[in-house]
Design a protein around this motif. Structure first.
Motif, mmCIF file in Angstrom:
data_model
loop_
_atom_site.group_PDB
_atom_site.id
_atom_site.type_symbol
_atom_site.label_atom_id
_atom_site.label_comp_id
_atom_site.label_asym_id
_atom_site.label_seq_id
_atom_site.Cartn_x
_atom_site.Cartn_y
_atom_site.Cartn_z
ATOM 1 N N ILE A 51 0.854 -1.177 0.000
ATOM 2 C CA ILE A 51 0.000 0.000 0.000
ATOM 3 C C ILE A 51 0.897 1.236 0.000
ATOM 4 O O ILE A 51 1.858 1.320 0.768
ATOM 5 N N THR A 52 0.584 2.177 -0.879
ATOM 6 C CA THR A 52 1.363 3.406 -0.934
ATOM 7 C C THR A 52 0.867 4.400 0.108
ATOM 8 O O THR A 52 -0.206 4.223 0.701
ATOM 9 N N SER A 53 1.626 5.461 0.306
ATOM 10 C CA SER A 53 1.212 6.489 1.258
ATOM 11 C C SER A 53 -0.071 7.173 0.789
ATOM 12 O O SER A 53 -0.786 7.758 1.609
ATOM 13 N N GLY A 54 -0.375 7.059 -0.494
ATOM 14 C CA GLY A 54 -1.623 7.610 -1.013
ATOM 15 C C GLY A 54 -2.790 6.649 -0.952
ATOM 16 O O GLY A 54 -3.915 7.008 -1.321
ATOM 17 N N GLY A 55 -2.518 5.433 -0.510
ATOM 18 C CA GLY A 55 -3.591 4.464 -0.329
ATOM 19 C C GLY A 55 -3.801 3.490 -1.476
ATOM 20 O O GLY A 55 -4.740 2.686 -1.454
ATOM 21 N N ASN A 56 -2.951 3.525 -2.479
ATOM 22 C CA ASN A 56 -3.078 2.567 -3.575
ATOM 23 C C ASN A 56 -2.538 1.207 -3.139
ATOM 24 O O ASN A 56 -1.457 1.118 -2.558
ATOM 25 N N THR A 57 -3.293 0.167 -3.446
ATOM 26 C CA THR A 57 -2.932 -1.179 -2.986
ATOM 27 C C THR A 57 -2.653 -2.128 -4.151
ATOM 28 O O THR A 57 -3.178 -1.959 -5.256
ATOM 29 N N VAL A 58 -1.812 -3.093 -3.861
ATOM 30 C CA VAL A 58 -1.529 -4.191 -4.777
ATOM 31 C C VAL A 58 -1.608 -5.481 -3.966
ATOM 32 O O VAL A 58 -1.044 -5.562 -2.875
ATOM 33 N N TYR A 59 -2.299 -6.466 -4.514
ATOM 34 C CA TYR A 59 -2.427 -7.750 -3.840
ATOM 35 C C TYR A 59 -1.918 -8.871 -4.749
ATOM 36 O O TYR A 59 -2.178 -8.886 -5.953
ATOM 37 N N ALA A 60 -1.265 -9.844 -4.124
ATOM 38 C CA ALA A 60 -0.968 -11.073 -4.845
ATOM 39 C C ALA A 60 -2.263 -11.837 -5.056
ATOM 40 O O ALA A 60 -3.230 -11.668 -4.295
ATOM 41 N N ASP A 61 -2.295 -12.679 -6.086
ATOM 42 C CA ASP A 61 -3.523 -13.422 -6.380
ATOM 43 C C ASP A 61 -3.977 -14.248 -5.172
ATOM 44 O O ASP A 61 -5.180 -14.359 -4.912
ATOM 45 N N HIS A 62 -3.039 -14.808 -4.434
ATOM 46 C CA HIS A 62 -3.413 -15.676 -3.320
ATOM 47 C C HIS A 62 -4.031 -14.887 -2.164
ATOM 48 O O HIS A 62 -4.668 -15.466 -1.272
ATOM 49 N N ALA A 63 -3.863 -13.574 -2.169
ATOM 50 C CA ALA A 63 -4.380 -12.738 -1.084
ATOM 51 C C ALA A 63 -5.696 -12.045 -1.441
ATOM 52 O O ALA A 63 -6.410 -11.592 -0.541
ATOM 53 N N LYS A 64 -5.989 -11.961 -2.707
ATOM 54 C CA LYS A 64 -7.180 -11.219 -3.137
ATOM 55 C C LYS A 64 -8.450 -11.834 -2.565
ATOM 56 O O LYS A 64 -8.653 -13.044 -2.623
ATOM 57 N N GLY A 65 -9.280 -10.981 -2.006
ATOM 58 C CA GLY A 65 -10.552 -11.428 -1.464
ATOM 59 C C GLY A 65 -10.485 -11.959 -0.045
ATOM 60 O O GLY A 65 -11.519 -12.163 0.590
#
Length: 117
Positions: A51-65
């Motif tokens: 997660i960036t300081s601006g709130g943008n997130t990236v998830y690995a496929d295994h973590a999504k949901g």
């Protein structure tokens, strides 16, 4: 220097939940990316979520949901809410901060998450 201290790991049954926290201190700049990686025995370290300081997130496929990453900029803390845990989520979870012009990575010492079946 930057110090990262993780907490919140432990033993949980499959289907359960855990929340990891990572408090950063030292030379933390306002614009950075914080996140979580994990490493299971015999495997390479892999991305979980950032997660960036601006709130943008990236998830690995295994973590999504199932997992949610969040941060409190005032507290310089990043969280990982993990739901519906599976035995394959068992790993050492590492906090990461990436910052600066050269995108330097800083790592915590890790917190162990064990999911029993």
């Amino acid at each position: 220097q930057v110090q990262l201290v993780e907490s919140g790991g432990g033993l949980v049954q499959a289907g359960g939940s855990l929340t990891l926290s990572c408090a950063a201190s030292g030379n933390i700049v306002s614009r950075n990316t914080m996140g979580w990686y994990r490493q299971a025995p015999g495997k390479q370290r892999e991305l979980v979520a950032t997660i960036t300081s601006g709130g943008n997130t990236v998830y690995a496929d295994h973590a999504k949901g199932r997992f949610t990453v969040s941060r409190d900029n005032a507290k310089k803390t990043v969280y990982l809410q993990m739901n519906s845990l599976k035995p394959e989520d068992t790993a050492e979870y590492y906090c990461n901060v990436r910052q600066g012009y050269y995108a330097v990575d800083y790592w915590g010492k890790g917190t162990l998450v064990t999911v029993s079946s």
